[in-house]
Design a protein around this motif. Structure first.
Motif, mmCIF file in Angstrom:
data_model
loop_
_atom_site.group_PDB
_atom_site.id
_atom_site.type_symbol
_atom_site.label_atom_id
_atom_site.label_comp_id
_atom_site.label_asym_id
_atom_site.label_seq_id
_atom_site.Cartn_x
_atom_site.Cartn_y
_atom_site.Cartn_z
ATOM 1 N N ARG A 1 -13.297 -11.353 -6.672
ATOM 2 C CA ARG A 1 -13.057 -10.047 -6.082
ATOM 3 C C ARG A 1 -14.327 -9.467 -5.463
ATOM 4 O O ARG A 1 -15.374 -9.442 -6.091
ATOM 5 C CB ARG A 1 -12.540 -9.061 -7.129
ATOM 6 N N HIS B 1 -11.036 -5.892 0.753
ATOM 7 C CA HIS B 1 -10.043 -4.843 0.993
ATOM 8 C C HIS B 1 -10.188 -4.313 2.418
ATOM 9 O O HIS B 1 -9.195 -4.113 3.128
ATOM 10 C CB HIS B 1 -10.216 -3.714 -0.022
ATOM 11 N N LYS C 1 -8.880 -6.884 4.917
ATOM 12 C CA LYS C 1 -7.415 -6.907 5.000
ATOM 13 C C LYS C 1 -6.913 -5.788 5.910
ATOM 14 O O LYS C 1 -6.001 -5.984 6.719
ATOM 15 C CB LYS C 1 -6.817 -6.785 3.603
ATOM 16 N N LYS C 2 -7.501 -4.602 5.808
ATOM 17 C CA LYS C 2 -7.108 -3.497 6.676
ATOM 18 C C LYS C 2 -7.483 -3.778 8.134
ATOM 19 O O LYS C 2 -6.715 -3.461 9.051
ATOM 20 C CB LYS C 2 -7.759 -2.196 6.200
ATOM 21 N N GLY D 1 -10.559 -7.221 -3.245
ATOM 22 C CA GLY D 1 -9.590 -8.287 -3.022
ATOM 23 C C GLY D 1 -10.195 -9.644 -3.336
ATOM 24 O O GLY D 1 -11.419 -9.819 -3.331
ATOM 25 N N TRP E 1 0.806 -1.216 0.000
ATOM 26 C CA TRP E 1 0.000 0.000 0.000
ATOM 27 C C TRP E 1 0.843 1.272 0.000
ATOM 28 O O TRP E 1 0.294 2.379 -0.086
ATOM 29 C CB TRP E 1 -0.943 0.004 1.193
ATOM 30 N N GLU F 1 -0.339 -8.308 -5.998
ATOM 31 C CA GLU F 1 -0.959 -7.158 -5.348
ATOM 32 C C GLU F 1 -0.343 -5.842 -5.819
ATOM 33 O O GLU F 1 -1.049 -4.854 -6.038
ATOM 34 C CB GLU F 1 -0.843 -7.302 -3.834
ATOM 35 N N GLY G 1 -2.652 -3.381 -7.806
ATOM 36 C CA GLY G 1 -2.742 -2.101 -7.103
ATOM 37 C C GLY G 1 -2.265 -0.942 -7.962
ATOM 38 O O GLY G 1 -2.857 0.141 -7.945
ATOM 39 N N ASP H 1 -4.983 -8.221 -2.790
ATOM 40 C CA ASP H 1 -5.609 -6.903 -2.728
ATOM 41 C C ASP H 1 -5.386 -6.116 -4.017
ATOM 42 O O ASP H 1 -4.343 -6.239 -4.669
ATOM 43 C CB ASP H 1 -5.022 -6.132 -1.543
ATOM 44 N N THR H 2 -6.375 -5.286 -4.382
ATOM 45 C CA THR H 2 -6.281 -4.446 -5.585
ATOM 46 C C THR H 2 -6.539 -2.970 -5.273
ATOM 47 O O THR H 2 -6.920 -2.214 -6.157
ATOM 48 C CB THR H 2 -7.279 -4.930 -6.654
ATOM 49 N N LEU H 3 -6.361 -2.586 -4.009
ATOM 50 C CA LEU H 3 -6.618 -1.234 -3.494
ATOM 51 C C LEU H 3 -8.092 -0.944 -3.254
ATOM 52 O O LEU H 3 -8.440 -0.229 -2.309
ATOM 53 C CB LEU H 3 -6.058 -0.139 -4.413
ATOM 54 N N ASP H 4 -8.955 -1.478 -4.104
ATOM 55 C CA ASP H 4 -10.378 -1.211 -3.954
ATOM 56 C C ASP H 4 -11.186 -2.474 -3.668
ATOM 57 O O ASP H 4 -12.383 -2.402 -3.405
ATOM 58 C CB ASP H 4 -10.933 -0.529 -5.213
#
Length: 388
Positions: free
Chosen positions: A366, A371, A374-375, A351, A57, A174, A178, A346-349
């Motif tokens: 997805r 996402h 994961k955070k 996962g 990230w 990722e 990402g 993850d793809t930023l928006d």
């Protein structure tokens, strides 16, 4: 604080743990949870954990380097752990002595959790950024891509030819997806090409066939060019060269295969063909007494898909700690670790969730919620280490 090199008496047993990463910290928690009151000393260059899974990230600015640095002084104090700020130089006397840059340290039980290192033998590898090598590398990737007005970013990974399981490809998927999401958000995707390269025609096989198919389909849908099935030959300052052709690259992000720590050359420890510490299913090092290994430093028996990842390191550390506790209590060390893979690509928006064990292999498509999950897991995992 440097422990005495004198052998501990039975009433004051001394456990030495090499490393301060995932496996080491999980082992400390498990040992204390098991009621072990023995002295514990951790040997590592710094009393700090870098939460490597979130390095992905940094290029997008979702995390900074400081976000991922976790000081461990409070955790060590709560668990009555002494820290020696030193580098390991070797292990001798059947595992009872650890040679460090501050001198020898004796132990009654030893856990090797110092992690592995990346193989840097590919010609021209200095032209590539290994983004999971640490915060500085991830920041270098961020800055190079931010400065790129037009061109190509190449993303790929390799393996250890002598131990094919010593590969960590998940984070590179990722970084790839990402970057695609980030460049679209910035309105730059049409100016910057993304190329994924790998020696295999089916990259990411440890995730399972369904996951591989999903990853390749995503690349196609996102307009990411692939260069697959060709062994890498070298990197130059502006090119990736393989045995099946070459292509231009203004920025190269590459994850080499893993091998064991360099100090193993000065250690009385059995090594696998790939250069790791040989381990049994109980995480014990064969042929030595009261010596264990967990995480990326070890070569473990198990299925060919068994990953080199933090979750697997945690599972190995739990087994090692339980067996160390058993030995301290005069019991047989019988705990075995569970091979298990779990990750969110993850793809930023969003996962893709992948799970694999001896009974099932699950790859969910997805979803945006992954996402967030994961955070949330990052926050949950670090809570006990960040606590004052």
């Amino acid at each position: 604080m440097t422990p005495s090199v004198q052998t501990s008496i039975s009433g004051d047993r001394h456990i030495v743990i090499l490393g301060a990463g995932f496996a080491a910290l999980t082992a400390i928690r498990e040992l204390r949870r098991a009621g072990v009151s023995a002295r514990i000393t951790v040997v590592s260059p710094t009393a700090e954990l870098v939460y490597a899974p979130s390095l992905i990230w940094i290029p997008a600015g979702l995390r900074t380097g400081d976000d991922l640095k976790v000081p461990l002084a409070g955790f060590f104090a709560r668990h009555k752990v002494a820290h020696v700020s030193a580098r390991v130089e070797g292990v001798s006397n059947g595992g009872r002595i650890v040679e460090t840059t501050l001198g020898p340290i004796a132990n009654d039980l030893l856990l090797i959790a110092s992690g592995g290192r990346y193989i840097r033998k590919l010609p021209g590898i200095e032209n590539a950024i290994i983004p999971c090598e640490g915060i500085a590398a991830a920041e270098a990737a961020r800055d190079r891509i931010a400065a790129l007005e037009r061109g190509t970013v190449a993303v790929g990974f390799g393996a250890n030819p002598n131990e094919p399981s010593a590969v960590r490809g998940g984070p590179m998927f990722e970084f790839l997806f990402g970057l695609d999401t980030l460049l679209l958000r910035q309105g730059r995707r049409d100016k910057i090409d993304l190329v994924f390269f790998n020696p295999s025609t089916q990259p990411g096989q440890r995730l399972g066939p369904k996951a591989v198919g999903g990853l390749l389909k995503q690349m196609e849908q996102r307009g990411i060019t692939t260069h697959l099935g060709h062994k890498m030959a070298r990197f130059t300052s502006d090119r990736v060269v393989t045995e099946g052709g070459e292509f231009p690259a203004d920025v190269i992000l590459f994850m080499p295969g893993l091998t064991g720590p360099a100090w193993l050359d000065n250690a009385c420890l059995p090594k696998s063909p790939g250069g790791f510490v040989t381990a049994s299913e109980t995480c014990a090092v064969p042929g030595l007494e009261r010596v264990y290994v967990a995480g990326d430093a070890g070569s473990f028996p198990g299925p060919d898909w068994m990953p080199k990842q933090a979750h697997q390191a945690d599972l190995q550390a739990v087994a090692a700690a339980r067996n160390m506790a058993a030995e301290l209590n005069g019991q047989a060390p019988t705990a075995v670790f569970k091979p298990e893979l779990i990750c969110i690509v993850d793809t930023l928006d969003a996962g893709m969730l992948v799970f694999r064990n001896s009974k099932r292999n699950l790859a969910l498509p997805r979803f945006g919620v992954f996402h967030t999950v994961k955070k949330m897991f990052e926050a949950h995992y670090l809570r006990s280490y960040r606590a004052a």
